[in-house]
Design a protein around this motif. Structure first.
Motif, short mmCIF file in Angstrom:
data_model
loop_
_atom_site.label_atom_id
_atom_site.label_comp_id
_atom_site.label_asym_id
_atom_site.label_seq_id
_atom_site.Cartn_x
_atom_site.Cartn_y
_atom_site.Cartn_z
N SER A 167 0.81 -1.22 0.00
CA SER A 167 0.00 0.00 0.00
C SER A 167 0.85 1.27 0.00
O SER A 167 0.38 2.32 -0.43
CB SER A 167 -0.96 0.00 1.19
OG SER A 167 -0.25 -0.24 2.37
N VAL A 202 -9.51 1.44 -4.74
CA VAL A 202 -8.45 1.01 -3.83
C VAL A 202 -9.01 0.54 -2.49
O VAL A 202 -10.08 0.97 -2.06
CB VAL A 202 -7.42 2.14 -3.55
CG1 VAL A 202 -6.73 2.58 -4.83
CG2 VAL A 202 -8.06 3.33 -2.85
N GLU A 222 -2.43 -2.01 9.18
CA GLU A 222 -3.13 -2.22 7.92
C GLU A 222 -3.82 -3.57 7.88
O GLU A 222 -4.91 -3.71 7.33
CB GLU A 222 -2.14 -2.12 6.77
CG GLU A 222 -1.78 -0.70 6.45
CD GLU A 222 -0.57 -0.64 5.54
OE1 GLU A 222 -0.44 0.36 4.86
OE2 GLU A 222 0.22 -1.59 5.54
N ALA A 273 1.63 0.69 -4.71
CA ALA A 273 0.27 1.14 -5.05
C ALA A 273 0.31 2.48 -5.79
O ALA A 273 -0.38 2.66 -6.79
CB ALA A 273 -0.58 1.24 -3.79
N VAL A 286 -4.71 1.36 1.17
CA VAL A 286 -4.09 2.13 0.09
C VAL A 286 -4.64 3.55 0.11
O VAL A 286 -3.91 4.53 -0.08
CB VAL A 286 -4.39 1.45 -1.28
CG1 VAL A 286 -3.80 2.28 -2.42
CG2 VAL A 286 -3.84 0.03 -1.30
N PRO A 316 2.24 -5.30 4.63
CA PRO A 316 1.46 -4.32 5.37
C PRO A 316 1.82 -4.34 6.85
O PRO A 316 2.22 -5.37 7.38
CB PRO A 316 0.02 -4.77 5.17
CG PRO A 316 0.06 -5.70 4.04
CD PRO A 316 1.41 -6.31 4.00
N PRO A 331 -3.75 -4.42 -0.68
CA PRO A 331 -2.54 -5.01 -0.10
C PRO A 331 -2.68 -6.52 -0.01
O PRO A 331 -3.78 -7.06 -0.14
CB PRO A 331 -2.48 -4.38 1.30
CG PRO A 331 -3.89 -4.08 1.64
CD PRO A 331 -4.59 -3.77 0.35
#
Lengths: 345, 573
Positions: free
Chosen positions: A174, A194, A338, A178, A198, A334, A235
């Motif tokens: 992310s 997204v 996340e 990304a 992200v 991540p 992610p």
């Protein structure tokens, strides 16, 4: 006394009294970039590139007054040690750290890639006596195709999926990958959806003044029909999760240097793998090391034994160093935060 | 014209990539069907050959490929090795190391062209071979080089079954899959067979040795009571040999293995039956080491293991324990026979290989597969009885009253040298491939032993760059004695966990192998055990795999070499 020591807390400059990317809390930390294995919470004061500041605030919850942002090339002096940051080309804000004291120059690369991706700043080779390099992809089998070629492959894949009525879910870290994908996807889709993880990074960067193509956050209340044939960036925690099912039918494409080897694509159960990496490939590493003109090279996280041995055979004195970087092999999975977000989406 | 042939190799390489990454059977089928619709005929014949286990003759070896790649890239040998151990596949390693040519390099050569060239250089000097390979590499992109190298090194395993190939062909040719399956079996040469001949009525030349595709059973996952009335089922022992088909046609006798390999030469003892078997007969059965004479079938306590030559009740002795007419030898014994190129007199004496017949697929030149098992079995018994040869045996039918009794009998599987029980519906026809419903294998629980991991090595294929191949040890006095390797049985998550452990706890490194701190304990399951002079422990296991990770156990609690020796005493004769 060496200018930089390798301690159990991280890379330490005793003269300057600071650490670079420490993995335990310290008083003063210089941060190369905001990935979780390099930027950790709990230190007293942080110094990093201007664009890394909002990311540290967002990801680590560091108070604004504890973080000092600088521009590339702008010198900061600590007890007579001259410190400056220089583009590493890895992700937005990523920097090499140049440390100079009484004519001795060390450069710590953090993570880097030598190809200019258009958003992270072009990697700058810096002359030094001692270079500390990463080695995530330190084997000659890692030989990246140029970005335009891989972008073309991804675009073809997206279009092909849409023709079959499938959504394209691109798995990308992310922070970094990304954002890099946006300019690849923009020409082949009207909207880029997204994942929340992200989205958050995107917002932090846009608020800090980074110009990025617009994205749309996937929201729980969005009807499933909306995603038919669309493009989504998520992610890796989203892979195989309930969250991803809303895009059915869809194909998963993983964007990572590890996708260079077939077995990894199969292991990930991905429909497609794109060897798009934010790390230097073998030639990139060798080229960067040579360009520093360093007499001594310390090789950290990755294939450090292999790269160090190869450098020694080529007449460049090298040694491997154990660090806590790159512990997740992806060189940027991540963060816990996340993961939790992904689970809640 | 010849549009189809342009870029045939590219087309094939793309197919391989697609098949390698698709996770759904339907996607694979689509990819294959699309391929068969667009590829050139000569290429299609080769693809069928390759995916049904036929290999082009090897004219260049792996060592040469490696050398030429190292020369072309200027890499030191040790670095090439490192790459190979990380990738886990030689063909792919080379494809990744060679300098990129760019995707535009369209060669226009077909798969068949390249294979023809490879076969042609068979007798040439090494320099000629090298020149050809280097030229081919220059013409290809990474994906093409990978498949090209795979063709040279052999071992094309792309994750599709022959069944899938057959279904895709059936789809694009509009022919019943079972018919296609039969047509493409047998002994045909992809270099000389055309696509239309291959799929024509006669198949690949209608040769005498053409086998029928095997009918394979699934493992029984629930209690047999779910199968209904036991009277509708025939039970047999499940033998631990090689599934084989014995074909007697035109005064000749052929032997096929399940791997679709013609193995006639390996078993000279079978030729004695050429005169004894009637013309136009195909038998399905087990190729297995055998000693004639009364077997060891002492039944489990109280269980009446009643075996007879007839599946019907009341013909043979009832309620009386009857032994086998033969002694099956462990699989390890058979391995000493199939491993060698030339079978000596001594081999024949030490390990006589017999055939335990359990089905009849062809009789008097007629395909009998659509008749009921009962009918096929009756005729089979007559045939085997009339041959009356000590090495050609009938797989006995296990007589049982009810499922409970069969469950008890099954417990004695190891004592008769079998690995469990087969259940076949008496009314069933002989189907093609692995099908649910009429045939089931009901294997006995494996033997298990607790062991500690001592070495680890990176895996191959989807396990590349992960430490997934382990060597295990049991305790022998105050030492650890390695006794087996095992590669399977852990989930991806567990593998990742063990991989992380290996990376943090490597004691030393020699070549690709890491010596690991002996800390992780696993329960190893296996199907059989035999004495072995080649292994330090003195035993060789059959089908070893990891049953579970014993996180509850410490290395102090693992089993000992004495435990293994005891198992050898009981089960390894």
């Amino acid at each position: 006394m060496p200018l930089i020591e390798f301690t159990d807390k991280g890379l330490y400059c005793p003269q300057g009294g600071f650490y670079i990317d420490p993995w335990r809390p310290v008083d003063r930390a210089i941060i190369t970039h905001a990935h979780s294995d390099h930027a950790r919470a709990g230190s007293g004061a942080y110094l990093c590139h201007r664009l890394t500041v909002p990311l540290l605030e967002w990801r680590l919850g560091v108070a604004a007054e504890a973080v000092q942002g600088v521009e590339w090339g702008e010198p900061v002096f600590m007890n007579g040690v001259r410190v400056s940051l220089h583009p590493a080309g890895h992700i937005i804000g990523s920097s090499q750290v140049r440390v100079e004291y009484q004519g001795e120059v060390w450069v710590v690369s953090g993570d880097y890639k030598t190809e200019d991706d258009g958003i992270s700043g072009a990697f700058e080779p810096i002359k030094c006596q001692v270079f500390v390099t990463e080695s995530t992809f330190g084997l000659p089998i890692y030989d990246w195709k140029p970005q335009p070629v891989i972008f073309g492959n991804i675009q073809d894949w997206v279009v092909g999926n849409r023709e079959q009525g499938k959504a394209s879910v691109l798995i990308a870290y992310s922070l970094g990958k990304a954002q890099r994908l946006l300019s690849c996807l923009e020409p082949v889709t009207e909207k880029i959806y997204v994942h929340g993880a992200v989205w958050n990074i995107h917002q932090a960067l846009v608020n800090a003044g980074v110009a990025l193509p617009p994205v749309e956050r996937v929201m729980p209340e969005m009807p499933r029909e909306l995603f038919k044939g669309q493009v989504v960036i998520a992610p890796s925690s989203a892979e195989g999760s309930p969250w991803i099912r809303r895009f059915q039918p869809f194909a998963v494409g993983v964007c990572s240097g590890w996708m260079q080897v077939r077995g990894n694509v199969r292991r990930r159960n991905a429909d497609a793998g794109f060897a798009l990496s934010d790390h230097a490939d073998w030639k990139g590493l060798l080229g960067a090391i040579e360009a520093t003109g360093a007499e001594k090279v310390f090789v950290t996280h990755g294939f450090q034994a292999t790269l160090a041995r190869y450098l020694n055979e080529r007449g460049i004195a090298a040694a491997e160093v154990k660090t806590a970087y790159g512990e997740d092999e992806e060189g940027g999975e991540p963060t816990d935060k996340e993961e939790k977000e992904a689970a809640h989406e | 014209m010849n549009n189809n042939y342009r870029g045939g190799m590219r087309l094939f390489a793309e197919l391989v990539v697609l098949l390698g990454t698709s996770t759904k059977t339907n996607d694979k089928l689509d990819a294959l069907a699309t391929y068969f619709a667009s590829a050139g005929d000569a290429d299609k014949v080769w693809v069928i050959a390759l995916f049904s286990g036929r290999k082009p003759k090897r004219t260049v070896n792996a060592t040469q490929l490696q050398e030429w790649c190292r020369e072309a890239t200027g890499l030191p040998a040790w670095l090439f090795e490192e790459c190979y151990h990380t990738v886990g596949d030689l063909a792919e390693t080379i494809a990744l190391l060679l300098p990129q040519n760019g995707d535009e390099a369209e060669t226009g050569y077909s798969l068949a062209d390249y294979l023809r060239q490879l076969v042609q250089i068979g007798k040439e000097e090494e320099a000629v071979k090298k020149e050809l390979v280097l030229r081919c590499w220059r013409q290809m992109n990474k994906e093409e080089r990978f498949v090209f190298n795979k063709l040279i090194t052999g071992g094309f395993r792309i994750g599709i079954s022959q069944k899938m190939i057959v279904n895709a062909l059936g789809r694009s040719a509009g022919v019943d899959a079972a018919i296609i399956a039969h047509r493409i079996t047998g002994d045909w040469d992809p270099a000389t067979t055309t696509f239309s001949t291959l799929l024509s009525e006669e198949g690949g030349g209608g040769d005498l040795s053409k086998p029928y595709p095997f009918y394979l059973a699934y493992a029984l996952e629930e209690e047999p009571a779910a199968l209904g009335d036991p009277a509708e089922w025939q039970a047999e022992w499940k033998w631990d040999g090689i599934r084989g088909e014995l074909i007697c046609r035109g005064g000749q006798l052929f032997v096929w293995s399940r791997g679709e390999e013609l193995m006639t030469e390996k078993f000279p003892e079978y030729q004695a039956w050429r005169e004894l078997l009637p013309e136009g007969v195909v038998l399905d059965g087990e190729i297995i080491g055998l000693r004639a004479g009364p077997g060891a079938a002492e039944s489990g306590e109280g269980a009446n293991v009643v075996v007879g030559q007839d599946g019907n009740a009341g013909v043979t002795e009832s309620d009386e324990t009857v032994g086998l007419d033969f002694v099956p030898l462990p699989f390890a014994a058979l391995q000493t026979r199939i491993g060698r190129k030339n079978v000596t007199k001594k081999n024949l004496q030490e390990v006589p290989v017999g055939f335990i017949a359990y089905d009849l697929l062809e009789y008097e030149g007629q395909d009998w597969r659509n008749r009921s098992l009962t009918e096929r079995r009756a005729q089979l018994e007559t045939i085997i009885g009339s041959v009356n040869h000590p090495l050609l045996q009938l797989s006995p039918v296990i007589r049982f009253r009810d499922w409970e009794q069969l469950a008890v009998i099954r417990q004695s599987s190891r004592e008769v040298g079998s690995e469990g029980v087969m259940l076949k519906k008496k009314s069933s026809v002989y189907q093609v491939g692995r099908k649910r419903g009429d045939w089931w294998k009901w294997k006995i629980d494996p033997l298990v032993i607790d062991a500690v991991m001592v070495y680890a090595q990176k895996g191959h294929g989807r396990r590349s760059n992960l430490y997934t191949d382990y060597t295990f040890a049991v305790r022998g006095g105050d030492q650890l004695v390695t006794f087996t390797k095992a590669y399977s049985g852990l989930t991806d998550k567990e593998l990742a966990e063990v991989d992380a452990f290996v990376r943090k706890n490597s004691l030393e490194k020699f070549g690709p192998v890491r010596t690991v701190k002996p800390e992780l304990v696993f329960e190893i399951a296996f199907e059989g055990i035999a004495a072995s002079a080649r292994h330090k422990s003195g035993v060789a296991l059959r089908f070893p795999r990891i049953n579970r990770w014993r996180k509850d156990k410490t290395p102090a609690e693992i089993d000992t070499i004495e435990d293994l020796k005891r198992m050898l005493e009981v089960y390894g004769k």
